[in-house]
Design a protein around this motif. Structure first.
Motif, PDB file in Angstrom:
ATOM      1  N   ALA A   1      27.567  11.863  17.398  1.00 19.33           N
ATOM      2  CA  ALA A   1      26.704  12.225  18.532  1.00 19.33           C
ATOM      3  C   ALA A   1      25.481  13.050  18.121  1.00 19.33           C
ATOM      4  CB  ALA A   1      27.514  12.948  19.605  1.00 19.33           C
ATOM      5  N   PRO A   2      25.606  13.994  17.181  1.00 20.17           N
ATOM      6  CA  PRO A   2      24.403  14.747  16.802  1.00 20.17           C
ATOM      7  C   PRO A   2      23.327  13.848  16.190  1.00 20.17           C
ATOM      8  CG  PRO A   2      26.379  15.836  16.000  1.00 20.17           C
ATOM      9  CD  PRO A   2      26.807  14.487  16.513  1.00 20.17           C
ATOM     10  N   LEU A   3      23.718  12.770  15.534  1.00 17.27           N
ATOM     11  CA  LEU A   3      22.757  11.914  14.841  1.00 17.27           C
ATOM     12  C   LEU A   3      22.271  10.759  15.696  1.00 17.27           C
ATOM     13  CD1 LEU A   3      24.671  11.829  11.471  1.00 17.27           C
ATOM     14  CD2 LEU A   3      22.581  13.080  11.957  1.00 17.27           C
ATOM     15  N   GLN A   4      23.206  10.117  16.425  1.00 16.27           N
ATOM     16  CA  GLN A   4      22.831   8.955  17.229  1.00 16.27           C
ATOM     17  C   GLN A   4      22.250   9.391  18.567  1.00 16.27           C
ATOM     18  OE1 GLN A   4      23.506   5.330  17.054  1.00 16.27           O
ATOM     19  NE2 GLN A   4      23.832   5.426  14.860  1.00 16.27           N
ATOM     20  N   ASP A   5      22.744  10.483  19.090  1.00 16.02           N
ATOM     21  CA  ASP A   5      22.367  10.891  20.443  1.00 16.02           C
ATOM     22  C   ASP A   5      21.595  12.209  20.477  1.00 16.02           C
ATOM     23  OD1 ASP A   5      24.140   8.791  21.959  1.00 16.02           O
ATOM     24  OD2 ASP A   5      25.390   9.677  20.413  1.00 16.02           O
ATOM     25  N   ASN A   6      21.323  12.779  19.306  1.00 17.81           N
ATOM     26  CA  ASN A   6      20.602  14.054  19.218  1.00 17.81           C
ATOM     27  C   ASN A   6      21.225  15.125  20.099  1.00 17.81           C
ATOM     28  OD1 ASN A   6      18.400  11.658  19.136  1.00 17.81           O
ATOM     29  ND2 ASN A   6      18.033  13.194  17.576  1.00 17.81           N
ATOM     30  N   GLN A   7      22.542  15.173  20.100  1.00 19.93           N
ATOM     31  CA  GLN A   7      23.231  16.080  21.009  1.00 19.93           C
ATOM     32  C   GLN A   7      24.281  16.908  20.289  1.00 19.93           C
ATOM     33  OE1 GLN A   7      22.816  16.309  24.781  1.00 19.93           O
ATOM     34  NE2 GLN A   7      23.455  18.179  23.764  1.00 19.93           N
ATOM     35  N   LEU A   8      24.143  18.221  20.407  1.00 20.08           N
ATOM     36  CA  LEU A   8      25.227  19.117  19.996  1.00 20.08           C
ATOM     37  C   LEU A   8      25.931  19.592  21.257  1.00 20.08           C
ATOM     38  CD1 LEU A   8      23.405  21.114  17.179  1.00 20.08           C
ATOM     39  CD2 LEU A   8      25.296  19.506  16.896  1.00 20.08           C
ATOM     40  N   ASP A   9      27.102  20.174  21.102  1.00 21.04           N
ATOM     41  CA  ASP A   9      27.956  20.569  22.237  1.00 21.04           C
ATOM     42  C   ASP A   9      28.041  19.459  23.285  1.00 21.04           C
ATOM     43  OD1 ASP A   9      29.719  22.042  23.749  1.00 21.04           O
ATOM     44  OD2 ASP A   9      28.139  23.085  24.857  1.00 21.04           O
ATOM     45  N   ILE A  10      28.305  18.275  22.812  1.00 18.69           N
ATOM     46  CA  ILE A  10      28.376  17.144  23.743  1.00 18.69           C
ATOM     47  C   ILE A  10      29.475  17.340  24.783  1.00 18.69           C
ATOM     48  CG2 ILE A  10      29.786  15.768  22.121  1.00 18.69           C
ATOM     49  CD1 ILE A  10      27.767  13.467  23.519  1.00 18.69           C
ATOM     50  N   ALA A  11      30.552  18.020  24.410  1.00 18.56           N
ATOM     51  CA  ALA A  11      31.647  18.266  25.371  1.00 18.56           C
ATOM     52  C   ALA A  11      31.136  19.081  26.550  1.00 18.56           C
ATOM     53  CB  ALA A  11      32.803  18.975  24.683  1.00 18.56           C
TER      54      ALA A  11
ATOM     55  N   VAL B   1      35.706  17.649  19.140  1.00 15.32           N
ATOM     56  CA  VAL B   1      36.508  17.630  17.918  1.00 15.32           C
ATOM     57  C   VAL B   1      35.919  16.581  16.982  1.00 15.32           C
ATOM     58  CG1 VAL B   1      38.766  17.019  16.973  1.00 15.32           C
ATOM     59  CG2 VAL B   1      38.621  18.413  19.036  1.00 15.32           C
ATOM     60  N   GLU B   2      35.724  16.972  15.742  1.00 16.14           N
ATOM     61  CA  GLU B   2      35.173  16.025  14.766  1.00 16.14           C
ATOM     62  C   GLU B   2      36.017  16.042  13.500  1.00 16.14           C
ATOM     63  OE1 GLU B   2      33.581  14.631  11.416  1.00 16.14           O
ATOM     64  OE2 GLU B   2      32.994  16.712  11.629  1.00 16.14           O
ATOM     65  N   ALA B   3      36.564  14.903  13.149  1.00 17.26           N
ATOM     66  CA  ALA B   3      37.267  14.741  11.871  1.00 17.26           C
ATOM     67  C   ALA B   3      36.914  13.357  11.344  1.00 17.26           C
ATOM     68  CB  ALA B   3      38.765  14.909  12.039  1.00 17.26           C
ATOM     69  N   GLY B   4      35.620  13.035  11.390  1.00 16.34           N
ATOM     70  CA  GLY B   4      35.164  11.726  10.933  1.00 16.34           C
ATOM     71  C   GLY B   4      35.852  10.614  11.697  1.00 16.34           C
ATOM     72  N   GLU B   5      36.349   9.628  10.970  1.00 12.29           N
ATOM     73  CA  GLU B   5      37.005   8.482  11.609  1.00 12.29           C
ATOM     74  C   GLU B   5      38.336   8.875  12.250  1.00 12.29           C
ATOM     75  OE1 GLU B   5      36.671   6.293   7.735  1.00 12.29           O
ATOM     76  OE2 GLU B   5      36.316   4.612   9.083  1.00 12.29           O
ATOM     77  N   ALA B   6      38.883  10.016  11.851  1.00 13.74           N
ATOM     78  CA  ALA B   6      40.168  10.455  12.403  1.00 13.74           C
ATOM     79  C   ALA B   6      39.976  11.351  13.623  1.00 13.74           C
ATOM     80  CB  ALA B   6      40.974  11.188  11.333  1.00 13.74           C
ATOM     81  N   SER B   7      38.738  11.508  14.091  1.00  9.79           N
ATOM     82  CA  SER B   7      38.440  12.427  15.195  1.00  9.79           C
ATOM     83  C   SER B   7      39.320  12.195  16.415  1.00  9.79           C
ATOM     84  CB  SER B   7      36.974  12.281  15.626  1.00  9.79           C
ATOM     85  OG  SER B   7      36.109  12.604  14.573  1.00  9.79           O
ATOM     86  N   GLY B   8      39.498  10.944  16.808  1.00 14.81           N
ATOM     87  CA  GLY B   8      40.212  10.627  18.046  1.00 14.81           C
ATOM     88  C   GLY B   8      41.642  11.115  18.037  1.00 14.81           C
ATOM     89  N   LEU B   9      42.347  10.852  16.942  1.00 18.44           N
ATOM     90  CA  LEU B   9      43.744  11.293  16.903  1.00 18.44           C
ATOM     91  C   LEU B   9      43.817  12.807  16.693  1.00 18.44           C
ATOM     92  CD1 LEU B   9      46.332   9.910  17.476  1.00 18.44           C
ATOM     93  CD2 LEU B   9      46.653   9.435  15.047  1.00 18.44           C
ATOM     94  N   ALA B  10      42.817  13.359  16.018  1.00 12.87           N
ATOM     95  CA  ALA B  10      42.734  14.825  15.886  1.00 12.87           C
ATOM     96  C   ALA B  10      42.560  15.445  17.274  1.00 12.87           C
ATOM     97  CB  ALA B  10      41.575  15.206  14.975  1.00 12.87           C
ATOM     98  N   ALA B  11      41.757  14.805  18.122  1.00 15.64           N
ATOM     99  CA  ALA B  11      41.522  15.306  19.479  1.00 15.64           C
ATOM    100  C   ALA B  11      42.812  15.291  20.296  1.00 15.64           C
ATOM    101  CB  ALA B  11      40.446  14.464  20.173  1.00 15.64           C
ATOM    102  N   ILE B  12      43.585  14.212  20.171  1.00 11.55           N
ATOM    103  CA  ILE B  12      44.869  14.128  20.883  1.00 11.55           C
ATOM    104  C   ILE B  12      45.811  15.226  20.372  1.00 11.55           C
ATOM    105  CG2 ILE B  12      46.891  12.654  21.352  1.00 11.55           C
ATOM    106  CD1 ILE B  12      44.578  11.208  22.494  1.00 11.55           C
ATOM    107  N   SER B  13      45.750  15.457  19.069  1.00  9.75           N
ATOM    108  CA  SER B  13      46.590  16.488  18.462  1.00  9.75           C
ATOM    109  C   SER B  13      46.226  17.877  18.993  1.00  9.75           C
ATOM    110  CB  SER B  13      46.416  16.418  16.938  1.00  9.75           C
ATOM    111  OG  SER B  13      47.004  17.509  16.321  1.00  9.75           O
TER     112      SER B  13
END
Lengths: 137, 380
Positions: free
Chosen positions: B52-62, B79-91
């Motif tokens: 999001a910071p690179l494609q959408d120029n947005q920080l604190d997107i939440a 939550v950002e953990a690269g490609e694992a972000s989604g499952l990190a977010a659920i965690s």
């Protein structure tokens, strides 16, 4: 242009990028490259800088056509996994005249090459790449 | 502590030129919220996006998404953990419930990859790998997987055509999934003939560049009303993540470790289906071999023989079509995997259905395993 990296970033990395310095762990004896602040294998912070061999064996390689923005004129880019004996490294491969000359097990050697430039009149940035060793050509 | 999935929202992965990351997020969040009735009671938003910071120029997107979707005042975090972000977010959502910081958490995974030309996305995706050395080279997003694929083929004497059965299987599964980006069948022999990205990796070996969003509502036992499935356990581990550092690059060290941890706290036998992180063709067999589902070097043969498919023995792998064909909107992917798994367990998945699915495993990792997450989902 590589990843639009700053001058200071190249400067910080000069010992590893230009002289191929890695780190040896005094606790477990393993070597890694580029140097980290602790041994990635055992966690010890007791490390020493060592110069790595400039010749090694190619373990795996790829010819990259899906190159990132800014580097399309340089397509294709060759990239390899190299066994230096004490450790393995990845690096761009250069002077590949014929891509069929890339094979597992061939000897490759480090050479200093340009990687990035700040437009026409700016700085030119270098780093080590590996080329097929002369004996194979 | 067990937590419950009680609402999900999914959008088709694709090139959503008409929708922003916030629009995509809103769409899936509203769908998920509709299933639980009202937004009241949701006390945390965990957003998952990497680019999001690179494609959408947005920080604190939440923070910005909260008011965009009418949840101003809620606590929110990206939550950002690269490609694992989604499952990190659920965690993280699960941890918030366990620590009684929240009772109902809305997890949204959303990512745009098509705001710029593909070559710009390649450059951004190169950041999934260790920047300490790699950012000095122009290697793009497929170089590491390409080195790994050739190493795998040489070490185990597996040929290219055998590996091609994986993408063909994923396309055949994705064909049935309305949320998938690549809904067309391919024959295995087409894979090696498609455009080369980083040889031996071709276009059909790689995940497609697409936008997407998925949402789930994760609730504690105290407030849950109509759960689709429960998340019994999630474990994770970091690893070396770099092909040159691993003595044995053909096993993902972080995944092996995360899976061992999960096995020690939960029963991981008799899994009906899995959603695994097959970003590139080669990553699938290495995942299966890392968790012991196939002998080393043998997974491609098993895949080619039809194991793991809807006609094979359980577990069925990636009924969604996987990252390969459903698509891989980086930070959203783990949320897709969990949402699809919850629907699979509740019997409502609109694609390939796993008979009597009670137990599913979700595996997500970044790059070649700088971080690995494993989750066990079960029927309620």
């Amino acid at each position: 242009m590589a990843m639009d990296l700053s001058i200071s970033r190249f400067w910080r990395k000069k010992v590893s990028l230009y002289r191929l310095y890695g780190s040896r762990c005094k606790a477990c004896g393993k070597v890694h490259y580029p140097p980290k602040k602790a041994c990635p294998y055992c966690g010890s912070r007791d490390l020493e800088l060592i110069e790595l061999p400039k010749k090694g064996k190619l373990l795996s390689y790829t010819t990259i056509y899906a190159v990132p923005e800014g580097a399309r004129l340089k397509s294709p880019i060759y990239f390899g996994l190299i066994d230096l004996g004490v450790t393995k490294v990845v690096a761009e491969l250069t002077d590949v005249v014929d891509k069929n000359s890339l094979k597992e097990g061939i000897e490759v050697e480090a050479v200093l090459r340009k990687t990035q430039e700040d437009r026409d009149s700016g700085l030119i940035y270098y780093l080590l790449k590996f080329r097929p060793a002369m004996v194979h050509r | 502590m067990v937590v419950y999935i009680e609402g999900v929202g999914l959008t088709k992965v694709g090139r959503h030129y008409g929708l922003s990351i916030k629009d995509l997020a809103a769409q899936v969040a509203f769908n998920a919220i509709e299933q639980v009735g009202e937004p009241e009671g949701i006390d945390y938003l965990i957003f998952s996006s990497a680019l999001a910071p690179l494609q959408d120029n947005q920080l604190d997107i939440a923070g910005y998404v909260s008011s965009y979707i009418g949840l101003r005042g809620i606590r929110a975090l990206n939550v950002e953990a690269g490609e694992a972000s989604g499952l990190a977010a659920i965690s993280i959502a699960k941890s918030l419930l366990e620590s009684h910081q929240a009772d109902k958490v809305l997890v949204i995974g959303a990512e745009k990859l098509t705001e710029y030309v593909s070559s710009k996305a390649y450059k951004q995706l190169q950041m999934l790998y260790d920047s300490d050395l790699r950012s000095f080279y122009n290697i793009g997003f497929a170089a590491d997987a390409a080195l790994l694929m050739r190493l795998y083929m040489n070490t185990y004497d597996v040929d290219r055509e055998t590996l091609s059965y994986w993408p063909a299987l994923m396309h055949s599964n994705a064909k049935e999934n309305p949320y998938a980006m690549l809904r067309f069948a391919i024959k295995p022999d087409r894979v090696s003939k498609s455009q080369i990205l980083a040889d031996p990796i071709t276009l059909l070996d790689a995940y497609p560049i697409g936008d997407g969003a998925a949402a789930v509502i994760v609730s504690s036992k105290d407030v849950v009303k109509a759960p689709l499935a429960k998340v019994t356990a999630i474990e994770s581990s970091t690893g070396l993540g770099e092909i040159e550092l691993l003595d044995d690059p053909l096993i993902f060290d972080s995944l092996l470790n995360a899976y061992r941890k999960l096995s020690s706290i939960a029963d991981v036998s008799q899994i009906d289906f899995m959603e695994i992180h097959d970003s590139f063709t080669i990553v699938a067999p290495i995942i299966l071999e890392s968790i012991g589902l196939a002998e080393r070097g043998k997974a491609p043969e098993l895949i080619a023989e039809g194991h793991f498919s809807s006609n094979g023995d359980k577990p069925l792998i990636n009924p969604s079509g996987g990252l390969k064909a459903r698509g891989h909107p980086i930070g959203a992917t783990g949320v897709y995997q969990v949402a699809e798994s919850a629907l699979q367990i509740s019997g409502e998945f609109p694609g390939i259905k796993v008979d009597n699915a009670r137990r599913g495993l979700v595996i997500s990792l970044n790059g070649l395993g700088s971080n690995s997450y494993v989750a066990l989902l079960e029927g309620v």
